[in-house]
Design an enzyme around this catalytic site. Sequence first.
Site, PDB file in Angstrom:
ATOM      1  N   LYS A 167      53.029   8.356  29.118  1.00  0.00           N
ATOM      2  CA  LYS A 167      53.937   8.995  28.164  1.00  0.00           C
ATOM      3  C   LYS A 167      54.337   8.024  27.058  1.00  0.00           C
ATOM      4  O   LYS A 167      54.416   8.396  25.876  1.00  0.00           O
ATOM      5  CB  LYS A 167      55.179   9.524  28.888  1.00  0.00           C
ATOM      6  CG  LYS A 167      56.216  10.157  27.957  1.00  0.00           C
ATOM      7  CD  LYS A 167      55.645  11.341  27.190  1.00  0.00           C
ATOM      8  CE  LYS A 167      56.542  11.768  26.035  1.00  0.00           C
ATOM      9  NZ  LYS A 167      57.903  12.130  26.422  1.00  0.00           N
ATOM     10  N   VAL A 168      54.599   6.784  27.417  1.00  0.00           N
ATOM     11  CA  VAL A 168      54.923   5.782  26.403  1.00  0.00           C
ATOM     12  C   VAL A 168      53.766   5.631  25.422  1.00  0.00           C
ATOM     13  O   VAL A 168      53.961   5.522  24.203  1.00  0.00           O
ATOM     14  CB  VAL A 168      55.266   4.436  27.079  1.00  0.00           C
ATOM     15  CG1 VAL A 168      55.241   3.294  26.081  1.00  0.00           C
ATOM     16  CG2 VAL A 168      56.641   4.519  27.739  1.00  0.00           C
TER      17      VAL A 168
END
Length: 314
Positions: A167-168
């Site tokens: 997600k980052v």
Amino acid sequence: MKIGFIGLGNVGGKLAGSLQRNGVDLAVHDLNADFVAAFVARGARDGGSAAALMQDCEAVITCLPSPAACAAVMAEMLPHVGPGKIWMEMSTTDADQIKAHADAVIAAGGEAVDCPVSGGCHRADTGNISIYAGCTRDTFDRVLPVLTHMGRRILHVGDVGVSSTLKVMTNYLATINLLSLCEALTVMKAAGMDLGVTYEAIAASSGNSFVHETESQLILSGSRDVNFTLDLVQKDVGLFQKLADDNNVPLELSPLMISMLTDGQNRYGERAQSDRMIERLEEATGLSITAAGFPTELVDDEPEERGYEVPVRG
């Protein structure tokens, strides 16, 4: 399954709303009492506290703005974790912290799921957002029915922590896309191009992207309100930079992005909307990067559908 939800902000409030809309037995908690009251008025229960939610519910979902907030909530909940209890973390936060909290939950006899979302607040609002889930396969099968009320595409990515790492990375890519679109739109305006035509040219081209189809519209309408603030963007890009540093990858674009975002925060405030980054170029050039006919807020016009697991190739 009784579900507790902690964190009713920009994203969490919409995810919890999808659960409530689909008839899930829901209790909620947030430091903002007005957020809780709004859910209670629609039929949810006031969870009272993080500790009480873990005591009363089979699964507790957290969607919080920072690693510090997550740590504080976990400190309250952990004494009440035991067999049959599930912690589901939907924030975008540090993968190492997630794994540490998950280890503590599992050591206490519970189960942990790292399940951040991707796709924008407008899709979170309709249950059509995407969700990454990091956990054991048995745990994934247990929570999948809950996840499919909140998201359209559900990807089981492997162990806890993998989701947050992915997600980052996706938020890093979205940010660099936003900054490049700001430059592209400004250069086209300076070169005398019609910005409505420019928008459609990008949308029909190899340069198109999800960020263009969403944030470019809010830039051009002048609303600059994507419901995602610069402090959150800085957190995500900073987490990506930390991941690169920890793995000895010498990045060039990421440090420049952090510098640009810091300048934006200094100009417009730490919690300014991220698409206000266009205003740095408007100020530098004296141009107005706006065009008629674009919406001032994003609305997901796809009908809500029950989600499904995305198969992994290979």
